[in-house]
Motif scaffolding. Structure first.
Motif, short mmCIF file in Angstrom:
data_model
loop_
_atom_site.label_atom_id
_atom_site.label_comp_id
_atom_site.label_asym_id
_atom_site.label_seq_id
_atom_site.Cartn_x
_atom_site.Cartn_y
_atom_site.Cartn_z
N LYS A 1 0.77 -1.08 -0.13
CA LYS A 1 -0.02 0.00 0.04
C LYS A 1 0.69 1.29 0.02
N LYS B 1 -3.58 3.58 -2.35
CA LYS B 1 -3.62 2.72 -3.52
C LYS B 1 -2.92 1.45 -2.77
N TYR C 1 -0.92 -2.09 -4.49
CA TYR C 1 -0.21 -2.40 -5.84
C TYR C 1 0.08 -3.88 -5.27
N VAL D 1 -3.34 -2.31 -9.91
CA VAL D 1 -3.46 -1.46 -8.89
C VAL D 1 -4.77 -1.05 -8.80
#
Length: 645
Positions: free
Chosen positions: A572, A576, A578, A644
């Motif tokens: 994180k 977001k 990933y 993502v």
């Protein structure tokens, strides 16, 4: 970067009689993990470790043999200190979570030996695992002749271990440097293949539980340690650095100090995700000096010419090209590697620094740490060994505008070598220089104490895939091992992400796998080996992804995986997540991922997947449907993916 003690709550520890078979237990804050210490009828200390109601470490030994006396038998308990609960928050930009909060329970046992000398054993339990260490003080220097610490596993346990190398072997006598291939799923009790033990971290599966053994908060009053060569019936012992792993050949092979505080002996255990997500090594390390300002430390991404192009790339023109490349990719740094002092020179390096500033790129310079403990010839050599010369060099390059240095070819784990590391970290901090250690020992939490320490190699990194086809062939499996062991204990400079070909070698990893490494492998400064001409050939959406890979992380979750086979990791950054996954097996695998582990507040419908195309040198992009926070996808052999949200 201050450490804040949010709460220190003293809890009663009512023990009135310190008799034989007295049991002292420390339980983690969540109540799931515990360490129990017992004094036997013979005055010996043993301990065991439990996860819930299952034994992870069976009865194992404690104690040390020292010049102050024997603390392995005929011991008596003088005092058991009150149990306390402690919560800390801290900042460590190079670690897997740049900002961290954890809680621990701690106590100490004061013991008396037959000579009426005292030994303190500290015990701690966190939600990640348990740990212990020894404390000895005297007006005269104390020599620790042997540490009796052991870790005994059930004989059915399997291990994933990294062989320790024999001192002064390998290229230019640079071993040990933690650069061997792992042994996978071997029975406990297997002798080390090189005859001098197994390095930290060491990973084990016992029953349904996983355990990782390592050490933390190693300081110059001790030497680095590893696990013994022999482990009869699954019992591994602590072994010291080999003779010769020191700055000077005459240095003692045993730790000597007036104030002995050993590293924490750590067992991280539970489910596999507990191991991968742990930050216990930095949690138990000394906090940063609150008087020092480290606001200048900036995690980031660096371009690097040497990884693929080797020695011939260290020149003014190529360095300028890689500065332009870093700028185009919006990366923060460019590393100029070995022999820059002879091939480019200080004056032209200053020109490159000034040019890089116009591109918003910082420069990192390579140095050879070596004195006479190996036969390396790369330069600058001997510039950093003595303090006066080192500080003079640091002052010079700071004035030039250098952002950091990469220091290679360290002497090993001896006590004088550890002192050298600390001197380097202290002095570099005084001159606002970030550090990357190569040919080095394994992380032991120093990035918390010295936030300018951005990364350490201590792994068989990408460069080995360019040296020997055997390593090129083993790369996929090797890459699916590192997140479960080496990268657990601290930032790792593997130097990943290569989409192009390797001269004279047949690369086995797919481009999807290489892209996923930008998420799966963690380092305070990530040195990507991909070169400009190859990056330009990749799809725009891949280049955009590489431009926007976060420079630091807020959290990590293991979504799925098995050491040496496959892994799916979520990291994180900001708002977001990933997600990256790689598969090292010979067949396609079908994954069913549960994204609810990431505590997402929003309902997700779909994500954009970047993965392998029709060949392992192409990419594809498609939309993945998410149903009730569940997603399914296939990963090709030696392949990988990212998405993502």
């Amino acid at each position: 970067m201050k450490t804040t003690f949010l709460s220190i709550i003293l809890l009663s520890f009512s023990i009135s009689l310190f008799a034989a078979n007295q049991k002292i237990t420390v339980v983690s804050p969540n109540g799931k993990k515990s360490i129990q210490v017992t004094l036997t009828d013979q005055g010996k200390l043993i301990y065991l470790v439990k996860y819930k109601n299952e034994t992870v470490i069976e009865n194992s030994s404690l104690g040390v043999e020292t010049s102050l006396g024997d603390f392995t038998q005929n011991l008596k308990i003088k005092e058991i200190k009150p149990l306390k609960k402690q919560t800390e928050t801290y900042s460590a930009p190079a670690e897997k979570r740049a900002n961290r909060k954890f809680t621990a329970k701690q106590t100490s046992i004061i013991l008396q030996n037959a000579e009426n000398k005292s030994l303190q054993i500290d015990l701690t339990a966190t939600n990640d695992g348990v740990a212990y260490r020894y404390v000895l003080n005297d007006e005269n220097p104390i020599t620790v002749k042997k540490e009796n610490s052991s870790f005994k596993f059930n004989v059915t346990t399997k291990a994933w271990l990294h062989p320790n190398a024999v001192v002064k072997t390998g290229w230019a006598e640079t071993q040990p440097s933690y650069e061997e291939q792992y042994e996978y799923e071997i029975p406990v009790g297997t002798p080390s293949i090189l005859g001098v033990g197994w390095t930290f971290p060491a990973l084990f599966k016992t029953g349904n539980n996983w355990a990782l053994i390592t050490e933390a908060n190693l300081t110059p009053n001790y030497c680095g340690s590893h696990l013994s060569h022999l482990s009869p019936e699954g019992e591994y012992s602590i072994a010291f650095a080999q003779k010769g792993e020191t700055v000077r050949l005459e240095d003692s092979e045993f730790p000597i100090s007036k104030n002995i505080v050993t590293p924490w002996r750590i067992v991280v255990f539970g489910e596999l995700q507990d191991v991968v997500q742990s930050q216990m090594v930095s949690d138990l390390s000394s906090p940063v000096d609150s008087k020092k300002d480290f606001s200048w430390v900036k995690p980031g991404i660096a371009s690097w010419s040497w990884g693929v192009l080797h020695d011939e790339s260290v020149n003014y023109e190529t360095s300028k090209e890689f500065i332009d490349y870093a700028s185009k990719m919006t990366w923060n740094y460019c590393l100029i590697d070995a022999d820059w002092d002879r091939k480019i020179g200080y004056n032209r390096i200053k020109e490159l620094v000034d040019y890089a500033k116009t591109k918003n790129v910082g420069l990192i310079l390579w140095y050879n740490s070596s004195g006479n403990w190996n036969s390396t010839v790369y330069s600058p050599k001997n510039a950093l060994l003595e303090r006066e010369a080192r500080r003079k060099e640091f002052e010079r390059i700071q004035k030039m505008g250098i952002a950091g240095i990469k220091v290679d070819f360290w002497p090993g784990d001896g006590q004088s070598a550890i002192q050298y590391y600390f001197d380097m970290m202290n002095d570099a901090a005084d001159f606002n220089l970030m550090l990357n250690f190569h040919g080095t020992t394994v992380p032991r939490g120093w990035s918390r104490t010295f936030p300018n320490l951005m990364s350490m190699e201590s792994i068989r990194g990408f460069e080995f895939t360019t040296f020997d086809q055997k390593d090129t062939d083993k790369a996929p499996k090797h890459l699916t091992m590192m997140p479960f062991a080496r990268n657990v204990v601290g930032p790792m400079d593997f130097t990943p992400v290569c989409f192009g070909e390797i001269r004279g070698k047949k690369r086995r990893t797919s481009n999807g796998l290489e892209l996923a490494l930008s998420v799966i492998l963690q380092s305070g400064i990530s040195h990507f080996v991909e070169i400009p001409t190859s990056m330009e050939k990749q799809p725009d959406y891949v280049q955009d992804f590489m431009k926007n890979v976060p420079r630091s992380w807020d959290d990590i979750k293991l979504l799925d995986g098995f050491p040496g086979k496959y892994i799916v990791t979520a990291r994180k950054s900001g708002g977001k997540w990933y997600v990256g996954g790689i598969n090292s097996q010979n067949e396609t695998i079908h994954l069913k991922l549960d994204l609810s582990k990431l505590n997402c507040q929003k309902n997700l419908n779909e994500v954009t997947l970047i993965t392998d195309g029709e060949t392992n040198r192409t990419f594809s992009r498609k939309e993945l449907q998410i149903n009730n926070k569940k997603v399914e996808l296939d990963v090709k052999p030696n392949g990988g993916f990212v998405f993502v949200f």
